[in-house]
Scaffold this motif. Structure first.
Motif, PDB file in Angstrom:
ATOM      1  N   GLU A 279       0.824  -1.207   0.000  1.00 45.84           N
ATOM      2  CA  GLU A 279       0.000   0.000   0.000  1.00 45.84           C
ATOM      3  C   GLU A 279       0.859   1.258   0.000  1.00 45.84           C
ATOM      4  OE1 GLU A 279      -2.674  -0.564   3.321  1.00 45.84           O
ATOM      5  OE2 GLU A 279      -4.185  -1.498   2.024  1.00 45.84           O
ATOM      6  N   ASN A 280       1.968   1.234   0.707  1.00 49.40           N
ATOM      7  CA  ASN A 280       2.888   2.367   0.694  1.00 49.40           C
ATOM      8  C   ASN A 280       3.442   2.587  -0.719  1.00 49.40           C
ATOM      9  OD1 ASN A 280       4.473   4.402   2.186  1.00 49.40           O
ATOM     10  ND2 ASN A 280       6.187   3.156   1.482  1.00 49.40           N
ATOM     11  N   HIS A 281       3.782   1.503  -1.382  1.00 53.94           N
ATOM     12  CA  HIS A 281       4.339   1.576  -2.734  1.00 53.94           C
ATOM     13  C   HIS A 281       3.320   2.135  -3.729  1.00 53.94           C
ATOM     14  CE1 HIS A 281       7.032   0.515  -6.023  1.00 53.94           C
ATOM     15  NE2 HIS A 281       5.976   0.025  -6.633  1.00 53.94           N
ATOM     16  N   VAL A 282       2.107   1.594  -3.723  1.00 49.21           N
ATOM     17  CA  VAL A 282       1.110   2.073  -4.686  1.00 49.21           C
ATOM     18  C   VAL A 282       0.692   3.510  -4.398  1.00 49.21           C
ATOM     19  CG1 VAL A 282       0.259  -0.212  -5.362  1.00 49.21           C
ATOM     20  CG2 VAL A 282      -0.861   1.010  -3.490  1.00 49.21           C
ATOM     21  N   CYS A 283       0.719   3.906  -3.145  1.00 46.12           N
ATOM     22  CA  CYS A 283       0.431   5.299  -2.798  1.00 46.12           C
ATOM     23  C   CYS A 283       1.529   6.211  -3.343  1.00 46.12           C
ATOM     24  CB  CYS A 283       0.301   5.439  -1.282  1.00 46.12           C
ATOM     25  SG  CYS A 283      -0.177   7.090  -0.757  1.00 46.12           S
ATOM     26  N   ALA A 284       2.779   5.818  -3.151  1.00 47.17           N
ATOM     27  CA  ALA A 284       3.909   6.625  -3.628  1.00 47.17           C
ATOM     28  C   ALA A 284       3.904   6.773  -5.144  1.00 47.17           C
ATOM     29  CB  ALA A 284       5.228   5.998  -3.161  1.00 47.17           C
ATOM     30  N   TYR A 285       3.427   5.757  -5.846  1.00 48.38           N
ATOM     31  CA  TYR A 285       3.410   5.797  -7.318  1.00 48.38           C
ATOM     32  C   TYR A 285       2.029   6.126  -7.887  1.00 48.38           C
ATOM     33  CZ  TYR A 285       8.216   4.428  -7.451  1.00 48.38           C
ATOM     34  OH  TYR A 285       9.586   4.435  -7.307  1.00 48.38           O
ATOM     35  N   GLU A 286       1.165   6.650  -7.042  1.00 50.00           N
ATOM     36  CA  GLU A 286      -0.124   7.214  -7.445  1.00 50.00           C
ATOM     37  C   GLU A 286      -1.056   6.222  -8.152  1.00 50.00           C
ATOM     38  OE1 GLU A 286       0.683  10.777  -9.691  1.00 50.00           O
ATOM     39  OE2 GLU A 286       1.950  11.594  -8.120  1.00 50.00           O
ATOM     40  N   VAL A 287      -1.083   4.985  -7.650  1.00 44.87           N
ATOM     41  CA  VAL A 287      -2.006   3.982  -8.201  1.00 44.87           C
ATOM     42  C   VAL A 287      -2.783   3.253  -7.100  1.00 44.87           C
ATOM     43  CG1 VAL A 287      -0.891   3.608 -10.437  1.00 44.87           C
ATOM     44  CG2 VAL A 287      -0.065   2.356  -8.438  1.00 44.87           C
ATOM     45  N   LEU A 288      -2.929   3.895  -5.951  1.00 46.80           N
ATOM     46  CA  LEU A 288      -3.692   3.304  -4.848  1.00 46.80           C
ATOM     47  C   LEU A 288      -5.128   3.010  -5.277  1.00 46.80           C
ATOM     48  CD1 LEU A 288      -3.763   2.447  -1.857  1.00 46.80           C
ATOM     49  CD2 LEU A 288      -4.365   4.809  -1.285  1.00 46.80           C
ATOM     50  N   ASP A 289      -5.640   3.804  -6.190  1.00 44.77           N
ATOM     51  CA  ASP A 289      -7.010   3.618  -6.672  1.00 44.77           C
ATOM     52  C   ASP A 289      -7.223   2.275  -7.370  1.00 44.77           C
ATOM     53  OD1 ASP A 289      -5.169   5.050  -8.403  1.00 44.77           O
ATOM     54  OD2 ASP A 289      -6.771   5.170  -9.868  1.00 44.77           O
ATOM     55  N   HIS A 290      -6.153   1.583  -7.730  1.00 40.37           N
ATOM     56  CA  HIS A 290      -6.279   0.279  -8.383  1.00 40.37           C
ATOM     57  C   HIS A 290      -6.529  -0.864  -7.402  1.00 40.37           C
ATOM     58  CE1 HIS A 290      -5.341   1.273 -12.594  1.00 40.37           C
ATOM     59  NE2 HIS A 290      -4.790   2.328 -12.019  1.00 40.37           N
ATOM     60  N   ILE A 291      -6.251  -0.624  -6.109  1.00 45.04           N
ATOM     61  CA  ILE A 291      -6.493  -1.674  -5.109  1.00 45.04           C
ATOM     62  C   ILE A 291      -7.421  -1.228  -3.990  1.00 45.04           C
ATOM     63  CG2 ILE A 291      -4.317  -2.868  -5.580  1.00 45.04           C
ATOM     64  CD1 ILE A 291      -3.302  -1.642  -2.868  1.00 45.04           C
ATOM     65  N   ASP A 292      -7.710   0.062  -3.917  1.00 46.26           N
ATOM     66  CA  ASP A 292      -8.562   0.591  -2.859  1.00 46.26           C
ATOM     67  C   ASP A 292      -9.790   1.248  -3.485  1.00 46.26           C
ATOM     68  OD1 ASP A 292      -9.779   1.789  -0.703  1.00 46.26           O
ATOM     69  OD2 ASP A 292      -8.054   2.995  -0.117  1.00 46.26           O
ATOM     70  N   PRO A 293     -10.948   0.617  -3.378  1.00 38.67           N
ATOM     71  CA  PRO A 293     -12.141   1.162  -4.022  1.00 38.67           C
ATOM     72  C   PRO A 293     -12.595   2.509  -3.444  1.00 38.67           C
ATOM     73  CG  PRO A 293     -12.709  -0.752  -2.685  1.00 38.67           C
ATOM     74  CD  PRO A 293     -11.214  -0.634  -2.681  1.00 38.67           C
ATOM     75  N   LYS A 294     -12.114   2.863  -2.250  1.00 31.96           N
ATOM     76  CA  LYS A 294     -12.470   4.157  -1.653  1.00 31.96           C
ATOM     77  C   LYS A 294     -11.656   5.312  -2.246  1.00 31.96           C
ATOM     78  CE  LYS A 294     -11.962   2.054   2.255  1.00 31.96           C
ATOM     79  NZ  LYS A 294     -11.456   1.883   3.581  1.00 31.96           N
ATOM     80  N   THR A 295     -10.565   4.989  -2.930  1.00 29.91           N
ATOM     81  CA  THR A 295      -9.740   6.024  -3.542  1.00 29.91           C
ATOM     82  C   THR A 295     -10.315   6.345  -4.914  1.00 29.91           C
ATOM     83  OG1 THR A 295      -7.805   5.174  -2.390  1.00 29.91           O
ATOM     84  CG2 THR A 295      -7.392   6.616  -4.262  1.00 29.91           C
TER      85      THR A 295
END
Length: 147
Positions: A50-66
């Motif tokens: 989650e830290n990695h996907v947040c840093a690379y601006e793709v958290l929305d691909h694994i977190d439906p709330k984003t």
């Protein structure tokens, strides 16, 4: 007479859009853990991922709330989704990969399958362990005690 393919030009690039996730070349540099059934490290793996996907601006691909950004094309969105799935695949064991791999799955669906295995779905874990138990060859052990 000229051939029809003499005037052909190379295909255009798939997308000229840039995104930070496109720069990651080795996911193991950011997520050194390999998630598997045997080690109890799911929480640590999730934190790193989650830290990695947040840093690379793709958290929305694994977190439906984003919320999904509106400023990227569908082509780039699909490419980023494939990249996130590759990151997941590259940080899990082969056994786990074979369990969660799904044709045409999104990163979110893949993420949820892993979550179900380690958090919500005890029956999936039981099926895996039963399969592992059935794969044990009794003749590999000298007696019942060793088994």
């Amino acid at each position: 007479m000229a051939k029809d393919d003499d005037n052909s030009s190379p295909p255009p690039p798939s997308s000229l859009e840039f995104h930070p996730a496109l720069t990651v070349t080795n996911i193991k540099n950011s997520i050194p853990l390999t998630l598997d059934y045997d080690k109890v490290q799911y929480s640590s793996w999730v934190e790193l991922f989650e830290n990695h996907v947040c840093a690379y601006e793709v958290l929305d691909h694994i977190d439906p709330k984003t919320p999904r950004p509106s400023n990227i094309s569908e082509t780039l969105w699909n490419r980023l989704d494939a990249i996130v799935k590759q990151w997941i695949y590259g940080t899990i064991s082969k056994d786990l990969l074979e369990t969660i791999l799904g044709r045409k799955s999104t990163a979110q669906q893949t993420w949820d399958r892993i979550k179900d295995i380690f958090q919500d779905n005890k029956s999936t874990r039981a099926v895996y362990l039963k399969t592992q138990l059935n794969a044990i060859l009794l003749d590999a052990y000298p007696n019942a005690t060793a088994f």
